[in-house]
Scaffold this active site. Structure first.
Site, PDB file in Angstrom:
ATOM      1  N   CYS A 111       7.271  -3.143   9.688  1.00  0.00           N
ATOM      2  CA  CYS A 111       6.964  -3.476   8.295  1.00  0.00           C
ATOM      3  C   CYS A 111       6.050  -2.377   7.771  1.00  0.00           C
ATOM      4  O   CYS A 111       4.922  -2.236   8.250  1.00  0.00           O
ATOM      5  CB  CYS A 111       6.289  -4.849   8.228  1.00  0.00           C
TER       6      CYS A 111
ATOM      7  N   CYS B 216      -9.881  -0.704  -0.442  1.00  0.00           N
ATOM      8  CA  CYS B 216     -10.081  -1.881   0.399  1.00  0.00           C
ATOM      9  C   CYS B 216     -11.489  -2.470   0.329  1.00  0.00           C
ATOM     10  O   CYS B 216     -12.469  -1.794   0.683  1.00  0.00           O
ATOM     11  CB  CYS B 216      -9.742  -1.549   1.853  1.00  0.00           C
TER      12      CYS B 216
ATOM     13  N   CYS C 253       1.792 -13.833   9.157  1.00  0.00           N
ATOM     14  CA  CYS C 253       1.206 -12.539   9.516  1.00  0.00           C
ATOM     15  C   CYS C 253      -0.311 -12.673   9.634  1.00  0.00           C
ATOM     16  O   CYS C 253      -0.958 -13.272   8.771  1.00  0.00           O
ATOM     17  CB  CYS C 253       1.553 -11.488   8.469  1.00  0.00           C
TER      18      CYS C 253
ATOM     19  N   ARG D 277       9.471  -6.231  -0.119  1.00  0.00           N
ATOM     20  CA  ARG D 277       8.515  -7.300  -0.428  1.00  0.00           C
ATOM     21  C   ARG D 277       7.708  -6.989  -1.676  1.00  0.00           C
ATOM     22  O   ARG D 277       7.051  -5.955  -1.763  1.00  0.00           O
ATOM     23  CB  ARG D 277       7.572  -7.542   0.755  1.00  0.00           C
TER      24      ARG D 277
ATOM     25  N   CYS E 211       3.880 -12.004  12.816  1.00  0.00           N
ATOM     26  CA  CYS E 211       3.608 -10.613  12.459  1.00  0.00           C
ATOM     27  C   CYS E 211       2.109 -10.368  12.596  1.00  0.00           C
ATOM     28  O   CYS E 211       1.303 -11.288  12.460  1.00  0.00           O
ATOM     29  CB  CYS E 211       4.064 -10.370  11.017  1.00  0.00           C
TER      30      CYS E 211
ATOM     31  N   CYS F 298     -15.013  -3.240   8.338  1.00  0.00           N
ATOM     32  CA  CYS F 298     -14.140  -2.185   8.860  1.00  0.00           C
ATOM     33  C   CYS F 298     -14.792  -0.815   8.684  1.00  0.00           C
ATOM     34  O   CYS F 298     -15.346  -0.506   7.625  1.00  0.00           O
ATOM     35  CB  CYS F 298     -12.794  -2.233   8.133  1.00  0.00           C
TER      36      CYS F 298
ATOM     37  N   CYS G  61     -10.798   3.461   3.393  1.00  0.00           N
ATOM     38  CA  CYS G  61      -9.677   3.295   2.468  1.00  0.00           C
ATOM     39  C   CYS G  61     -10.225   2.927   1.091  1.00  0.00           C
ATOM     40  O   CYS G  61     -10.913   1.903   0.937  1.00  0.00           O
ATOM     41  CB  CYS G  61      -8.720   2.215   2.962  1.00  0.00           C
TER      42      CYS G  61
END
Length: 322
Positions: free
Chosen positions: A189, A60, A97, A261, A129, A53, A57
């Site tokens: 979400c 991550c 998901c 969650r 999802c 990616c 972040c």
């Protein structure tokens, strides 16, 4: 209790800072007004495209710029994903998901594959999802037309702390994607992560942003940072269960209809700590031994927890069956 979208930061801070046992009692009371006590939504999260990616972040391990143990993998094949969905359903999950390590969705063959995945999972009777990064209104509509039920796009933290964690997209970018998802009539979400070095005001600020959206998210994931070697946050200390309890309980009180969650970080919590989070209003978990690339309690361990705490899985599409 009326549903409010006009909370002030001061009101949320007052709730968050209540004596913890009083806070848990209030949250448990609200929880029972809007949800079945002991009923927990079981979700499975699968990384359909891992690593590489371009985002930065700080938490991550899938960011290409960090030297972590995560190896980049191309998009999975549709049939392979559908088999994983079948396995998830057989294990008791009712929401499936699919996550791709993208900054944003691009209109290409990989997105076409995701559309086919969504259609296939939808036929299994699972709530389907996706979490794919930023979306345009047209892409959101394509996903909706394919049968997408929910879209995850976390705020991660407060607007004030956001630039300390991510510089490759803006907070407004995240809010824009949430708006596109909502406008396509897809369930939203959105939550965040605690334990990244943020202050109490940042945690309250993130909850404030979510609770003052025109419509509350249907799902609010509360994640505890799982530090990964090679990322800028690798040395962050573990979040205490009481910090998780305060976040979950406050979210439950100010967004009473939402599924709250208990997400990343469960693998570092014992049974008693997880029970406190359920008592505070959590009613959704991710099952399976991995959350994208970070560890998670295994199926057998969760089965034992459900038996010990006498929890029941929530059925798929429940709000449409009432």
């Amino acid at each position: 209790m009326t549903i409010r979208n006009n909370w002030t930061r001061e009101e949320i801070a007052a709730i968050y800072n209540k004596p913890v046992l009083d806070l848990m009692y209030e949250a448990a009371t609200v929880h029972r007004q809007y949800h079945q006590a002991g009923e927990v939504q079981v979700c499975t999260l699968l990384s359909v495209k891992t690593g590489g990616c371009p985002e930065d972040c700080a938490y991550c391990p899938q960011a290409a710029r960090y030297n972590t143990s995560v190896k980049a993998h191309k998009m999975m094949e549709v049939g392979e994903v559908l088999q994983k969905a079948v396995e998830a359903k057989e294990s008791g999950s009712t929401r499936f998901c699919m996550g791709a390590a993208w900054r944003e969705v691009r209109d290409n063959r990989d997105f076409d594959k995701v559309i086919e995945m969504v259609k296939g999972v939808n036929t299994l009777g699972l709530e389907v999802c996706c979490t794919l990064g930023m979306l345009t209104p047209e892409q959101a509509q394509k996903l909706k037309d394919a049968g997408l039920y929910a879209y995850n796009h976390n705020l991660d933290t407060s607007e004030n702390f956001y630039d300390d964690i991510i510089t490759t997209r803006t907070y407004q970018d995240r809010l824009d994607t949430l708006e596109h998802v909502r406008n396509a009539n897809i369930s939203v979400c959105s939550g965040g992560i605690i334990g990244m070095g943020e202050g109490e005001a940042d945690r309250i600020g993130m909850l404030y942003t979510l609770a003052t959206l025109p419509q509350h998210p249907e799902s609010v994931p509360v994640n505890a940072l799982v530090p990964v070697e090679g990322t800028p946050l690798e040395d962050q200390p573990k979040v205490s269960v009481w910090e998780m309890v305060r976040m979950i309980a406050t979210a439950r009180i100010i967004m009473p209809h939402a599924m709250v969650r208990l997400s990343a970080g469960r693998v570092r919590m014992n049974l008693e700590e997880q029970a406190l989070c359920f008592m505070a209003g959590a009613n959704s978990i991710f099952a399976g031994d991995k959350l994208l690339t970070t560890p998670n309690p295994g199926y057998v361990k969760d089965q034992e927890m459900f038996q010990t705490l006498q929890l029941r899985p929530r059925q798929a599409y429940k709000e449409q069956l009432v």
